[in-house]
Design a protein around this motif. Structure first.
Motif, short mmCIF file in Angstrom:
data_model
loop_
_atom_site.label_atom_id
_atom_site.label_comp_id
_atom_site.label_asym_id
_atom_site.label_seq_id
_atom_site.Cartn_x
_atom_site.Cartn_y
_atom_site.Cartn_z
N ILE A 1 0.87 -1.18 0.00
CA ILE A 1 0.00 0.00 0.00
C ILE A 1 0.90 1.23 0.00
CG2 ILE A 1 -1.77 1.26 1.28
CD1 ILE A 1 -2.54 -1.49 2.53
N PHE A 2 0.56 2.24 -0.79
CA PHE A 2 1.42 3.42 -0.85
C PHE A 2 0.61 4.71 -0.81
CE2 PHE A 2 0.50 2.20 -5.24
CZ PHE A 2 0.11 3.40 -5.83
N VAL A 3 1.25 5.75 -0.26
CA VAL A 3 0.70 7.10 -0.25
C VAL A 3 1.77 8.00 -0.87
CG1 VAL A 3 -0.21 8.99 1.12
CG2 VAL A 3 -0.62 6.63 1.84
N LYS A 4 1.45 8.59 -2.00
CA LYS A 4 2.42 9.39 -2.76
C LYS A 4 1.96 10.83 -2.83
CE LYS A 4 4.63 9.57 -7.35
NZ LYS A 4 4.70 8.92 -8.68
N ASP A 5 2.88 11.77 -2.58
CA ASP A 5 2.51 13.19 -2.64
C ASP A 5 3.59 14.00 -3.34
OD1 ASP A 5 4.47 14.40 -0.69
OD2 ASP A 5 3.43 13.10 0.73
N THR A 6 3.24 15.21 -3.71
CA THR A 6 4.19 16.15 -4.32
C THR A 6 4.54 17.25 -3.33
OG1 THR A 6 2.36 17.42 -5.27
CG2 THR A 6 3.32 15.69 -6.64
N GLY A 7 4.67 16.86 -2.06
CA GLY A 7 4.95 17.83 -1.00
C GLY A 7 6.40 18.26 -0.95
N LYS B 1 6.13 -4.09 7.03
CA LYS B 1 7.25 -3.15 7.05
C LYS B 1 6.81 -1.82 6.47
CE LYS B 1 9.37 -6.12 4.54
NZ LYS B 1 10.31 -6.82 3.63
N ILE B 2 7.53 -0.76 6.83
CA ILE B 2 7.26 0.57 6.31
C ILE B 2 8.56 1.17 5.83
CG2 ILE B 2 7.47 1.64 8.61
CD1 ILE B 2 5.34 3.67 7.75
N ARG B 3 8.52 1.83 4.68
CA ARG B 3 9.72 2.49 4.17
C ARG B 3 9.33 3.77 3.43
NH1 ARG B 3 10.70 1.28 -1.39
NH2 ARG B 3 9.15 -0.22 -2.22
N ILE B 4 10.33 4.64 3.23
CA ILE B 4 10.09 5.95 2.61
C ILE B 4 11.03 6.12 1.44
CG2 ILE B 4 10.72 8.36 2.97
CD1 ILE B 4 9.07 8.54 5.31
N VAL B 5 10.49 6.68 0.35
CA VAL B 5 11.31 7.14 -0.77
C VAL B 5 10.95 8.61 -0.97
CG1 VAL B 5 11.83 6.93 -3.21
CG2 VAL B 5 11.38 4.87 -1.86
N SER B 6 11.92 9.50 -0.82
CA SER B 6 11.61 10.93 -0.84
C SER B 6 12.72 11.73 -1.49
CB SER B 6 11.36 11.44 0.58
OG SER B 6 10.96 12.79 0.57
N GLY C 1 8.76 15.54 -3.47
CA GLY C 1 7.68 14.73 -2.95
C GLY C 1 8.15 13.49 -2.21
N THR C 2 7.18 12.74 -1.70
CA THR C 2 7.46 11.58 -0.86
C THR C 2 6.50 10.46 -1.19
OG1 THR C 2 8.23 13.02 0.95
CG2 THR C 2 7.61 10.76 1.54
N VAL C 3 7.01 9.22 -1.12
CA VAL C 3 6.14 8.04 -1.20
C VAL C 3 6.42 7.19 0.04
CG1 VAL C 3 5.36 6.09 -2.56
CG2 VAL C 3 6.42 8.04 -3.71
N VAL C 4 5.37 6.86 0.78
CA VAL C 4 5.49 5.97 1.93
C VAL C 4 4.85 4.63 1.55
CG1 VAL C 4 5.02 5.62 4.37
CG2 VAL C 4 5.35 7.94 3.49
N PHE C 5 5.60 3.54 1.72
CA PHE C 5 5.13 2.21 1.37
C PHE C 5 4.86 1.39 2.63
CE2 PHE C 5 7.78 3.62 -2.17
CZ PHE C 5 7.00 3.31 -3.28
N LEU C 6 3.70 0.75 2.68
CA LEU C 6 3.36 -0.20 3.74
C LEU C 6 3.28 -1.58 3.09
CD1 LEU C 6 0.43 1.69 5.51
CD2 LEU C 6 2.87 1.89 5.95
N ALA D 1 2.41 4.86 12.76
CA ALA D 1 2.19 4.02 11.58
C ALA D 1 3.18 2.85 11.57
CB ALA D 1 2.34 4.86 10.31
N ARG D 2 4.45 3.13 11.87
CA ARG D 2 5.44 2.05 11.88
C ARG D 2 5.10 1.01 12.95
NH1 ARG D 2 11.70 3.19 13.23
NH2 ARG D 2 10.72 3.89 15.16
N GLY D 3 4.73 1.49 14.16
CA GLY D 3 4.39 0.56 15.24
C GLY D 3 3.21 -0.33 14.89
#
Length: 541
Positions: free
Chosen positions: A327-333, A379-384, A389-394, A369-371
């Motif tokens: 599952i991912f949440v992607k933004d242009t922040g 697992k949770i990881r970040i690509v930013s 922007g940032t993408v957080v993957f669950l 979220a990680r807990g």
């Protein structure tokens, strides 16, 4: 009843009148406190404090031998300087000079006799919760300090290792500073809005537009304060290992769509493009997981992306990769620097201290979220990229079934065409008055406790729905619901609860409640949840 965190708190009552002690002891027993001690001789206080540190002292002022002021002076010499020991003064002396002197001598709060037991109970609860938060802070500091000491010893062999140890110590200090700063900022700021604008809204000379503006500020400030408290309680339960996991088959598309719907309005207000991105032919894909915990984690991430994205887009989606669902949440922040991407998973931290001060929020989103994801075996990881922007993957193990799972609900919606009768089971007068005001055009009845609610449901078959407070005297709401369902299984019961932590929905559903709503709630939320169980629409003012 008080929650399990507070019920074992050691409370010491100091009053030379046995009658006063009996009243306070009975109040505390009713509210569920288990460890209450007392003395009528103020000379014994110092020994009691030294032998077993109390969590709260209820102190009279006008006493023989040693006055309450003398006791306050003794406490200063006995209790270590940095230890937080709340003292609630209960006295018949109403002089303002007495109050000022007591507070100046170290009293934490002050109530004059005769006092309102409800008010005293709330003040005791608030002081113990503050004591608990102080203890959490002290424990966190001790943990951090121990880590710094341990690391320093390990790195004493070479200069390079000492440099690493120094950097780690500095990072820990910044973390502690951010912890203190955020706790203060995220509690005091909304409180300032609530206390400040509550005074303005009742002024006779303000316009209707101003009143609506002030009420909106009160609502926003209250929501922000509730979110901060909920976040602190959630991370506390995660850290302490008290978070329970209740897995079941969850439809992934349905879950993500429901989260998407919640944040559509906030994204629209910021003029952000908000989209979903799902693989084809996955509408029936299910995952064996805890729906509440997963929803909480995803909601935290989406809320964070919307908050930190000033323009552009936010995308919520998922992919199926071999035996995993991602599952991912992607933004242009604003993005996150590479060297800060691990730091932001620490409790109460955003990208840096200045960012923590510059943006609303407790800094707990990613750590919560990680807990939660770790509890679910994922697992949770970040690509930013900074300023892009940032993408957080669950990532969760795909122990799934492609077959749809349909929940069976034995409770059927009320089909009566006549105006429904709603039973409100609520012991608190102010809470009842609020609900009664929201439903003033409806036929309502009131029960003051769980037993009364059971009796009413037996006596009045025209009752079509029950709004059940969970915490009530005589019989609590959960027990009352179980009994009512034993003879009226088709009667919808909606729980009203002040508990908002993760997992409360599972406990309420286990008690056979059909639904629940957390306090504080708005008229819109209350009517929306009631309307789920009626064909006819309730009239709105």
């Amino acid at each position: 009843m008080v929650n399990s965190t507070l019920k074992n708190a050691y409370i010491l009552i100091v009053d030379d009148q046995e009658a006063n002690i009996d009243v306070l002891a009975d109040l505390l027993e009713i509210q569920g406190y288990r460890n209450v001690r007392s003395t009528t001789d103020s000379r014994e206080v110092a020994g009691l404090i030294s032998a077993s540190r109390p969590d709260l002292i209820l102190l009279d002022l006008l006493m023989p031998h040693l006055s309450g002021f003398d006791v306050l002076d003794q406490i200063k010499t006995i209790v270590p300087e940095k230890t937080y020991l709340p003292v609630l003064v209960l006295t018949a002396d109403i002089n303002i000079e007495t109050k000022q002197r007591a507070l100046a001598n170290g009293a934490t709060d002050f109530v004059t006799k005769p006092f309102d037991l409800v008010e005293v109970g709330l003040r005791i609860k608030n002081l113990l919760e503050t004591k608990y938060l102080h203890q959490q802070l002290e424990d966190q500091n001790l943990i951090l300090e121990d880590k710094v000491k341990e690391r320093t010893k390990e790195l004493e062999l070479t200069n390079s290792e000492l440099i690493i140890a120094r950097d780690k110590a500095q990072e820990s200090n910044r973390l502690k500073t951010a912890f203190l700063s955020n706790i203060s900022h995220e509690v005091r700021t909304p409180l300032n809005g609530i206390l400040g604008f509550a005074q303005f809204v009742i002024q006779p000379d303000i316009t209707m537009d101003q009143k609506e503006e002030y009420l909106e500020i009160l609502n926003l400030s209250s929501t922000r304060l509730m979110n901060t408290i909920t976040d602190i309680m959630d991370i506390s339960r995660i850290i302490s290992g008290n978070m329970e996991v209740h897995p079941k088959m969850v439809n992934i598309s349905t879950l993500l769509k429901s989260v998407f719907t919640v944040f559509q309005e906030s994204a629209k207000k910021k003029k952000l493009e908000f989209n979903m991105q799902f693989p084809e032919n996955t509408d029936e894909l299910t995952l064996n997981t805890d729906e509440d915990l997963l929803r909480k984690a995803i909601s935290k991430l989406v809320d964070n992306s919307v908050k930190f994205t000033q323009e552009g887009s936010v995308i919520l989606g998922f992919k199926v990769i071999h035996n995993e669902i991602e599952i991912f949440v992607k933004d242009t922040g604003q993005g996150i620097d590479d060297d800060k991407q691990e730091l932001i998973f620490e409790n109460f931290m955003q990208e840096d201290v200045s960012s923590t001060r510059g943006h609303e929020g407790s800094g707990l989103v990613l750590s919560i979220a990680r807990g939660l994801i770790q509890l679910l075996g994922g697992k949770i990881r970040i690509v930013s990229t900074k300023n892009e922007g940032t993408v957080v993957f669950l990532t969760l193990p795909n122990s799934t079934s492609s077959a749809s799972s349909t929940a069976v609900n034995s409770t059927k919606p009320v089909t009566a065409e006549e105006k429904p009768t709603i039973l409100i089971a609520e012991d608190d007068d102010y809470s009842y008055l609020y609900v009664e005001t929201l439903l003033k055009n409806e036929k309502i009845m009131r029960a003051h406790n769980g037993q009364e609610a059971v009796d009413f449901c037996k006596k009045y078959p025209e009752i079509s729905l029950v709004l059940m407070d969970i915490k009530m005297p005589v019989m609590n709401g959960m027990e009352a619901t179980r009994i009512i369902k034993s003879f009226r299984n088709d009667l919808p019961i909606i729980a009203l609860t002040a508990y908002a932590e993760i997992g409360i929905e599972h406990k309420i559903k286990e008690a056979d409640c059909d639904d629940y709503i957390s306090k504080p709630f708005t008229k819109t939320k209350l009517l929306a949840i009631i309307q789920k169980y009626f064909k006819k629409q309730l009239r709105k003012d």
